[in-house]
Design an enzyme around this catalytic site. Structure first.
Site, PDB file in Angstrom:
ATOM      1  N   CYS A   1      38.693  40.041  28.369  1.00  0.00           N
ATOM      2  CA  CYS A   1      39.914  40.426  29.092  1.00  0.00           C
ATOM      3  C   CYS A   1      40.641  39.242  29.706  1.00  0.00           C
ATOM      4  O   CYS A   1      41.874  39.172  29.677  1.00  0.00           O
ATOM      5  CB  CYS A   1      39.598  41.466  30.160  1.00  0.00           C
ATOM      6  SG  CYS A   1      38.504  40.863  31.494  1.00  0.00           S
TER       7      CYS A   1
ATOM      8  N   HIS B   1      37.423  42.406  35.749  1.00  0.00           N
ATOM      9  CA  HIS B   1      38.421  42.759  34.736  1.00  0.00           C
ATOM     10  C   HIS B   1      39.760  42.156  35.133  1.00  0.00           C
ATOM     11  O   HIS B   1      40.166  42.223  36.296  1.00  0.00           O
ATOM     12  CB  HIS B   1      38.576  44.270  34.597  1.00  0.00           C
ATOM     13  CG  HIS B   1      39.536  44.645  33.500  1.00  0.00           C
ATOM     14  ND1 HIS B   1      39.282  44.361  32.174  1.00  0.00           N
ATOM     15  CD2 HIS B   1      40.760  45.238  33.523  1.00  0.00           C
ATOM     16  CE1 HIS B   1      40.295  44.780  31.430  1.00  0.00           C
ATOM     17  NE2 HIS B   1      41.209  45.304  32.230  1.00  0.00           N
TER      18      HIS B   1
ATOM     19  N   ASP C   1      47.736  46.338  29.384  1.00  0.00           N
ATOM     20  CA  ASP C   1      46.379  45.829  29.178  1.00  0.00           C
ATOM     21  C   ASP C   1      46.072  45.747  27.688  1.00  0.00           C
ATOM     22  O   ASP C   1      46.120  46.743  26.979  1.00  0.00           O
ATOM     23  CB  ASP C   1      45.367  46.762  29.857  1.00  0.00           C
ATOM     24  CG  ASP C   1      43.998  46.119  30.036  1.00  0.00           C
ATOM     25  OD1 ASP C   1      43.657  45.218  29.252  1.00  0.00           O
ATOM     26  OD2 ASP C   1      43.269  46.520  30.963  1.00  0.00           O
TER      27      ASP C   1
END
Length: 265
Positions: free
Chosen positions: A69, A109, A124
């Site tokens: 991420c 994250h 995202d």
């Protein structure tokens, strides 16, 4: 046009001459999800580098790798900024449904918040197979893409003031939490990404520092590869194959274009 801008467009298959407006973000996010895998191989190989603009461009765009991420969303953030969007990076805490609790390793994250026409959206491209492939507004509105339904729910807790929730196609019958985050706690600089990477690489409870994992959405489902199994979802039908190291290399090359195999010999 910058190198990052041109290379990112080339990697996901968008024209250099196409203006990236808010209305084009659905297309952009879907193309990115289908072209750039979520994977942890450099973590497993012990070959991570500092998270800088230059390093994520080199890894994901020049060497055609995927990432986690903090790599995938930092790269997308740079691209969005270069194309005139009002965006920030922020950290979240991932929820583990099986244990019904948030990960003990904290805010590991990285995601993006984007403001358009007075409304804040979550964007995202670094949450594995759980990608919305559309901007998700923070006002609770449900958005749907080929991967399922997604929403942001306002909820104050020790982990944030909003939660990202999903109902994945063919997989979920009810809403489940993906992660919690704060709306107004953007990271100050990329040193936060290095902090996330350090936790992911070294913490004993990190989910990404023990075995290789590669996953990517496809036009009709997803593929997920570990060192012991290969799982495919095709139009709601799942197949799972037990594999050995030779088959792992073969599948990784076939589905994820991976080329660096010294540590898996």
């Amino acid at each position: 046009m910058s190198e990052l801008n041109a290379l990112f467009r080339k990697r996901i298959g968008m024209s250099e001459h196409e203006a990236i407006t808010f209305d084009k973000l659905d297309t952009l996010l879907e193309k990115a999800a289908l072209r750039i895998p979520f994977e942890n191989l450099r973590v497993i190989e012990g070959k991570t580098k500092a998270i800088t603009k230059e390093n994520v461009v080199d890894k994901i765009l020049l060497h055609q790798e995927g990432g986690l991420c903090y790599e995938l969303n930092s790269l997308l953030y740079f691209f969005l900024i270069e194309n005139g969007f009002d965006a920030v990076l922020t950290r979240g805490v991932v929820y583990k449904p099986a244990e019904q609790q948030y990960l003990a390793i904290g805010e590991t994250h990285l995601t993006i918040l984007l403001v358009h026409a007075g409304q804040t959206y979550l964007v995202d491209t670094g949450f594995g197979g759980n990608l919305p492939m559309k901007p998700v507004p923070l006002n609770g509105e449900v958005v749907s893409s080929s991967n399922g339904e997604f929403r942001i729910r306002k909820e104050n807790s020790e982990y944030g003031d909003h939660v990202f929730e999903m109902k994945l196609k063919h997989k979920d019958t009810d809403w489940r939490i993906g992660y919690a985050f704060y709306e107004n706690k953007p990271i100050a600089d990329l040193s936060a990404c290095d902090e996330i990477q350090t936790i992911i690489v070294s913490h004993e409870e990190s989910p990404f520092n023990k075995t290789p994992l590669l996953t990517q959405l496809t036009a009709n489902g997803s593929v997920t590869l570990t060192n012991t199994s290969f799982t495919q979802w095709v139009d709601g039908v799942v197949t799972k194959e037990s594999i050995d190291s030779a088959r792992f290399k073969e599948l990784a090359k076939q589905y994820f274009n991976w080329r660096d195999w010294d540590s898996y010999a």
